[in-house]
Design a protein around this motif. Structure first.
Motif, short mmCIF file in Angstrom:
data_model
loop_
_atom_site.label_atom_id
_atom_site.label_comp_id
_atom_site.label_asym_id
_atom_site.label_seq_id
_atom_site.Cartn_x
_atom_site.Cartn_y
_atom_site.Cartn_z
N LEU A 1 2.70 -11.99 8.55
CA LEU A 1 1.43 -11.61 7.94
C LEU A 1 0.62 -10.72 8.87
O LEU A 1 -0.11 -9.83 8.41
CB LEU A 1 0.62 -12.85 7.56
N ALA A 2 0.75 -10.92 10.19
CA ALA A 2 0.05 -10.04 11.13
C ALA A 2 0.57 -8.61 11.02
O ALA A 2 -0.20 -7.64 11.03
CB ALA A 2 0.20 -10.57 12.56
N ALA A 3 1.90 -8.47 10.92
CA ALA A 3 2.49 -7.14 10.78
C ALA A 3 2.10 -6.51 9.45
O ALA A 3 1.81 -5.31 9.36
CB ALA A 3 4.00 -7.22 10.91
N VAL A 4 2.10 -7.31 8.39
CA VAL A 4 1.69 -6.82 7.07
C VAL A 4 0.26 -6.30 7.12
O VAL A 4 -0.05 -5.20 6.62
CB VAL A 4 1.81 -7.95 6.03
N ARG A 5 -0.63 -7.06 7.74
CA ARG A 5 -2.03 -6.64 7.83
C ARG A 5 -2.16 -5.31 8.56
O ARG A 5 -2.87 -4.40 8.11
CB ARG A 5 -2.87 -7.72 8.53
N ARG A 6 -1.48 -5.17 9.68
CA ARG A 6 -1.60 -3.95 10.48
C ARG A 6 -1.11 -2.73 9.72
O ARG A 6 -1.74 -1.66 9.75
CB ARG A 6 -0.84 -4.11 11.79
N ASN A 7 0.00 -2.85 9.02
CA ASN A 7 0.51 -1.70 8.30
C ASN A 7 -0.36 -1.35 7.10
O ASN A 7 -0.62 -0.16 6.84
CB ASN A 7 1.95 -1.95 7.83
N LEU A 8 -0.82 -2.35 6.37
CA LEU A 8 -1.68 -2.05 5.22
C LEU A 8 -3.04 -1.52 5.66
O LEU A 8 -3.65 -0.71 4.94
CB LEU A 8 -1.83 -3.30 4.34
N GLU A 9 -3.53 -1.94 6.82
CA GLU A 9 -4.75 -1.36 7.38
C GLU A 9 -4.55 0.13 7.65
O GLU A 9 -5.41 0.97 7.32
CB GLU A 9 -5.14 -2.07 8.68
N LEU A 10 -3.42 0.49 8.27
CA LEU A 10 -3.14 1.89 8.52
C LEU A 10 -3.10 2.67 7.21
O LEU A 10 -3.72 3.74 7.09
CB LEU A 10 -1.80 2.03 9.24
N ASN A 11 -2.40 2.15 6.23
CA ASN A 11 -2.28 2.85 4.96
C ASN A 11 -3.63 3.03 4.26
O ASN A 11 -3.85 4.04 3.59
CB ASN A 11 -1.29 2.13 4.04
#
Length: 556
Positions: free
Chosen positions: A238-248
């Motif tokens: 979930l931490a990785a998901v959050r970081r990538n969706l924040e970038l997008n």
């Protein structure tokens, strides 16, 4: 906005659209290839079984798949991957939700073989009853589907992968298979854990190795959401998901299309609304209690349809969300040092500054699009400006080009004074002494102004009297206007803005350039990159130079 009342009919229509492409032998026809498509046929089966409709089509599709399945248990992606375990990951993600209901135990089939890419749906949700009807036939075809997937699991366990995202696709597919076949857990779990032991390939800026906002980000994020819900490294997933969706969130243009100039995959340079991100934003927004993700999902769903299969599964698991305001972040400046990029969004204006490439800027404003800005000097073949470094300084973005694209230039090679066999000419080149001339060192500073940006280009070293140019490459379809001229330029056309102001207008949206510059009239200056599919506006100079260019955004 997200409701079963609207999603279910769309899911039924999606199923019908797949069946319409089915051939007499049961295969789904991939019309752009003129070939049968095993992966697409698996999606057809998944839709039919999940909805409980078109079961005769599912039966014919399974006839084809059982005949096509390789001894390993795997299938093929017909344009590149054969006996393909990565595509098995996509297939498991697509089909497992349709066979998850409790059924009589499948025959005890051996797991054989080793090493399957369709963009399927992979929410790990129970499905106790068909949604749209059906009965015993569903149960029969689900049993066949279970047997097909059970054989496939064996190939996926030992088959390996090609690209970074495949690791998470395969791991998530196997995690779903573990739910379908609990007796195989002891074989499946160690393989998933071996992939997860590598760690997620996401950098400090939130980008995966492939940096594919238009395609593969959604695939990676969905896969990690599956893994999290299946109990695999939930917090780190979930931490990785959050970081990538924040970038997008900070890569979207105002119209919902997304910046793909950073991508290393087939979406590079494309402009489309990434509908595949709708469910990841909706799903992650729910799990992480992140309103901005939910708003992004709602905004994208206004621009493009969500996948009906994914949406129905989400709604059946989490329920219908409360009304969501469709919204994307509209005002920010974000610097990404690892990606060597900078993003600016101010209402309709959306700009990306790129380092480490000859494409220095992408600017979008409504319908208007400046696809790229490129700077060149006609200088020993190494005069193309590349942002060897990019930094942020007091709100400005500064690109620095060292002019060192070749170890032998700029300069002249001197004689060796001994024989140079023709077959050894290239190998012996490194032995030659050089007469060096100065590198064409230069900087480009990009700065925000009210309603636009400015470009300040300055040469810092190099020789004088060298031809130089700033090329502004526009998307076709605009109207070029100056004080006394208007024309509809065609792709590949080159226009010199010699003085004053020029405007490229798309409907009511305008990108205005000023001032012009005219130090030479080379239509295709030596060693520059051409732009045959775009409309090029040239400003020309001679070194040394210091130029200030304003790009103003207006709406008529």
């Amino acid at each position: 906005m997200f409701s079963l009342d609207t999603a279910l009919p769309k899911l039924a229509a999606q199923c019908d659209s797949y069946v319409a492409l089915q051939r007499a032998d049961g295969a789904l026809e991939r019309t752009d290839w003129g070939l049968d498509d095993p992966g697409g046929t698996c999606s057809l089966v998944a839709l039919c079984l999940y909805t409980g409709q078109n079961l005769d089509a599912a039966a014919r599709a399974l006839d084809y798949l059982e005949a096509y399945q390789r001894p390993s248990g795997l299938t093929d992606l017909r344009d590149c991957n054969f006996d393909s375990s990565p595509d098995a990951g996509f297939i498991l993600q697509a089909m497992c939700p349709a066979i998850l209901p409790s059924l009589p135990p499948a025959p005890s089939l051996p797991i054989t073989g080793r090493e399957g890419e369709i963009e399927g749906v992979f929410l790990p949700l129970p499905n106790p009853l068909p949604l749209l009807g059906g009965g015993g036939e569903v149960r029969d075809e689900r049993s066949r589907g279970r047997a097909f997937l059970r054989r496939m699991v064996g190939g996926a366990l030992t088959g390996g992968f090609h690209t970074p995202n495949h690791r998470w696709v395969m791991s998530a597919g196997l995690a779903l298979a573990e739910q379908c076949f609990p007796d195989l857990s002891e074989q499946i779990r160690p393989v998933i854990e071996s992939y997860l032991a590598e760690g997620f390939d996401i950098n400090a800026d939130g980008a995966w190795i492939e940096r594919s906002a238009g395609v593969y980000d959604a695939i990676c994020v969905k896969s990690l959401l599956i893994l999290a819900e299946c109990g695999y490294e939930k917090e780190s997933c979930l931490a990785a998901v959050r970081r990538n969706l924040e970038l997008n969130l900070h890569l979207f243009h105002a119209d919902g299309t997304i910046e793909t100039g950073l991508s290393r995959r087939q979406d590079h340079g494309t402009r489309s609304v990434p509908s595949a991100l709708i469910i990841p934003y909706l799903w992650a927004g729910t799990l992480l209690d992140e309103p901005r993700f939910l708003q992004a999902a709602a905004f994208l769903s206004v621009k493009a349809p969500a996948d009906g299969y994914s949406l129905v599964q989400f709604l059946r698991k989490f329920g219908e969300p409360a009304p969501i305001e469709p919204r994307l972040p509209e005002s920010y400046a974000c610097h990404y040092p690892v990606l060597q990029a900078h993003r600016i969004r101010r209402g309709p204006l959306s700009a990306t500054v790129f380092g480490s490439t000859t494409r220095l800027l992408h600017l979008v404003a409504g319908q208007a699009e400046l696809v790229s800005v490129k700077i060149s000097q006609s200088y020993f073949g190494v005069g193309r400006f590349v942002g060897d470094s990019i930094r942020e300084d007091d709100g400005a973005v500064i690109l620095r080009s060292e002019g060192k694209l070749s170890p032998y230039r700029p300069g002249y090679e001197l004689p060796l004074g001994r024989p140079v066999p023709v077959e050894s000419y290239t190998a012996m080149r490194a032995e030659r002494a050089l007469r060096r001339v100065p590198y064409c060192l230069s900087e480009l500073t990009v700065r925000e102004i009210e309603g636009g940006i400015t470009l300040h280009y300055k040469t810092l070293d190099g020789m004088d009297r060298v031809p130089a140019q700033i090329a502004l490459d526009f998307a076709p379809g605009g109207i070029w206007e100056t004080e006394d001229t208007a024309l509809q330029p065609q792709p590949g056309q080159v226009i010199f803005l010699k003085q004053g102001t020029g405007r490229m207008r798309y409907g009511r949206d305008v990108i205005e350039i000023s001032p012009g510059a005219s130090a030479h009239q080379m239509w295709a200056m030596r060693d520059t990159e051409t732009a045959p599919g775009l409309v090029r506006v040239l400003l020309t100079f001679r070194t040394p130079l210091e130029a200030n260019i304003t790009l103003k955004i207006t709406r008529l």
